[in-house]
Write a protein that holds these residues in place. Sequence first.
Motif, mmCIF file in Angstrom:
data_model
loop_
_atom_site.group_PDB
_atom_site.id
_atom_site.type_symbol
_atom_site.label_atom_id
_atom_site.label_comp_id
_atom_site.label_asym_id
_atom_site.label_seq_id
_atom_site.Cartn_x
_atom_site.Cartn_y
_atom_site.Cartn_z
ATOM 1 N N ASP A 1 0.863 -1.180 0.000
ATOM 2 C CA ASP A 1 0.000 0.000 0.000
ATOM 3 C C ASP A 1 0.897 1.225 0.000
ATOM 4 O OD1 ASP A 1 -1.973 1.940 0.355
ATOM 5 O OD2 ASP A 1 -1.947 1.705 2.537
ATOM 6 N N PHE A 2 0.957 1.950 -1.103
ATOM 7 C CA PHE A 2 1.854 3.093 -1.198
ATOM 8 C C PHE A 2 1.223 4.178 -2.069
ATOM 9 C CE2 PHE A 2 2.780 0.308 -4.722
ATOM 10 C CZ PHE A 2 2.943 1.167 -5.800
ATOM 11 N N ARG A 3 1.650 5.400 -1.829
ATOM 12 C CA ARG A 3 1.283 6.544 -2.670
ATOM 13 C C ARG A 3 2.462 6.808 -3.599
ATOM 14 N NH1 ARG A 3 -1.361 11.583 -2.074
ATOM 15 N NH2 ARG A 3 -1.287 12.657 -4.072
ATOM 16 N N LEU A 4 2.238 6.825 -4.915
ATOM 17 C CA LEU A 4 3.329 7.000 -5.872
ATOM 18 C C LEU A 4 3.395 8.445 -6.354
ATOM 19 C CD1 LEU A 4 5.584 5.663 -7.542
ATOM 20 C CD2 LEU A 4 3.923 5.422 -9.390
ATOM 21 N N ILE A 5 4.590 9.016 -6.232
ATOM 22 C CA ILE A 5 4.884 10.327 -6.814
ATOM 23 C C ILE A 5 6.122 10.151 -7.694
ATOM 24 C CG2 ILE A 5 5.450 12.741 -6.380
ATOM 25 C CD1 ILE A 5 4.157 12.493 -3.657
ATOM 26 N N SER A 6 6.019 10.517 -8.957
ATOM 27 C CA SER A 6 7.136 10.394 -9.890
ATOM 28 C C SER A 6 7.630 11.780 -10.269
ATOM 29 C CB SER A 6 6.713 9.629 -11.150
ATOM 30 O OG SER A 6 6.094 8.410 -10.827
ATOM 31 N N ALA A 7 8.874 11.836 -10.725
ATOM 32 C CA ALA A 7 9.463 13.110 -11.145
ATOM 33 C C ALA A 7 10.379 12.875 -12.332
ATOM 34 C CB ALA A 7 10.232 13.773 -10.003
ATOM 35 N N THR A 8 10.498 13.875 -13.172
ATOM 36 C CA THR A 8 11.377 13.783 -14.334
ATOM 37 C C THR A 8 11.812 15.176 -14.753
ATOM 38 O OG1 THR A 8 11.534 13.086 -16.653
ATOM 39 C CG2 THR A 8 9.388 13.802 -15.889
ATOM 40 N N ASN A 9 13.039 15.273 -15.288
ATOM 41 C CA ASN A 9 13.496 16.548 -15.837
ATOM 42 C C ASN A 9 13.414 16.548 -17.354
ATOM 43 O OD1 ASN A 9 15.577 14.878 -16.568
ATOM 44 N ND2 ASN A 9 17.187 16.045 -15.563
#
Length: 532
Positions: free
Chosen positions: A279-287
């Motif tokens: 059970d997790f909250r996903l936050i992604s990032a990219t440049n």
Amino acid sequence: MSGRLLIVDDDPVQRRLLEEAAKRFGYRVTTATNGQEAVRLMNGPDGAEIDIIVLDLVMPELDGMGVITRLRESRITVPIIVQTAHAGIETAVNAIRAGAQDFVVKPVSPERLEISLRNCMKVSALEGEITRLKKRSTGTFSFDDIVTRSEAMERVLRIGRRAANSQIPILIEGESGVGKELIARAIQGTSDRKSRPFVTVNCGAIPEHLVESILFGHEKGAFTGAVDKHVGKFQEAHGGTLFLDEVGELPLDIQVRLLRALQEGEVDPIGGRRPVKVDFRLISATNRRLIDLVKEGRFREDLYYRLNVFPIWLPPLRDRLEDVPELVRHFLARFAAEEGKPQVSTVAPDAMSLLQAYHWPGNIRQLENAVFRAVVLCDGDHLTPEDFPQVAAASHGGSVSQPARHPLRPDAPPRDEASQDASQTAPQAAELPREGRPGDEEAVERHGDERTPVQQAFEGAGAPFGFMRSLNDEGHVRTLNAMEEEMIRVAIDHYRGRMTEVARRLGIGRSTLYRKLKEYGLEEGANQDAAE
């Protein structure tokens, strides 16, 4: 220093004297004529911009003690310097007990006022930094702790607060160094998952053969060298938030497993007999723009749409230069304490002007490092332009003019960069001395100069380092292939054939780089450079 002061005094002459002195020290000043007006201002939208209050104790209607009491009841913790013509130990002690930080006697000398303001700014910045560090360690860092005063970032914070109240997957886009992880931490610290695990994974820094084990874990004996059971990052983030930084760098086979983890809420450790629920909250990032990677076949389209549910774009620092003074103050307080230089507490106005004129290609990370270096170099009690030699050199070299828009920015207007570069550079190059053959002047005088304007501009004149021509000798725009080939040649030479670094700096994958080397016939030269 560039903080904002609120001067509260019913005496117009005293207000004027204090205002002029504070402006001379580099502060921005707001004034109030009585205690009631000061309380209204501090409780209003403009109150958040006030850094220090200089408060007269003796005023009609609501005196200084009453102002301090009301502000502290409203949980407004702005430092307060009280002043009065009636000096006395009891008065000073009562003011400090009520919540003031310092006490001065009218008429206060400019030197005493400057010291008091500087000390209050330093203490305030240190207290804010300590609070932020505590909140980051406890997982309660929120949007209120982010250092900003720009409207562009305020819009980002408003969007982030809405996203924090949901479990929706978030994709944070922005240039390197703009603070994507900070926004991710604020989202987690504002959500119902605050104080739960916040697990960060830099996808671009994991060796390809270890990505699967690090993310999903493995059982003991699953492969050679697996002497113990390893819990993956997904399981570490159980109940909390998983932050995948530079998610576009994940290999395609790992992208498939990430998609399954998102859809099914479970992961398969290497060598495991059954899936493990997470059970997790996903936050992604990219440049980089993930949609471009999708078009290149380097990122799965189905995963892209799974991640890009709630995109947040962070503007670069050059588009919010009004944040520079507050960020400098924030970094200065931290590094002055770390380096054992408590006397370095302010920035000279001309130094701050220099920092606000620069376009900061490395964004907040570059600004942070510049302040760190300046604190180490500083021998006085305030930072001067001489403490920022690299910024000064880049600014004097003209690098602050017309910064290019980042391709991630959704509202960036289309630009003809080639023609703009040519229009800005060609006149400068035309002014450079031309070293012609003897007799050229006479030939031109007799027959006219038959060379094109571009040839006249560049013949015999060395181009500045890093410059690339956008027009050919006939004055026409060069083809994209020609410019791309030259750019690759420059990058290989500049980074001495280190192809991983070349690919990273060009913003392409290694496979794409090698394909282009083959297309342009640069393989042999690149191999020779690498061998050397």
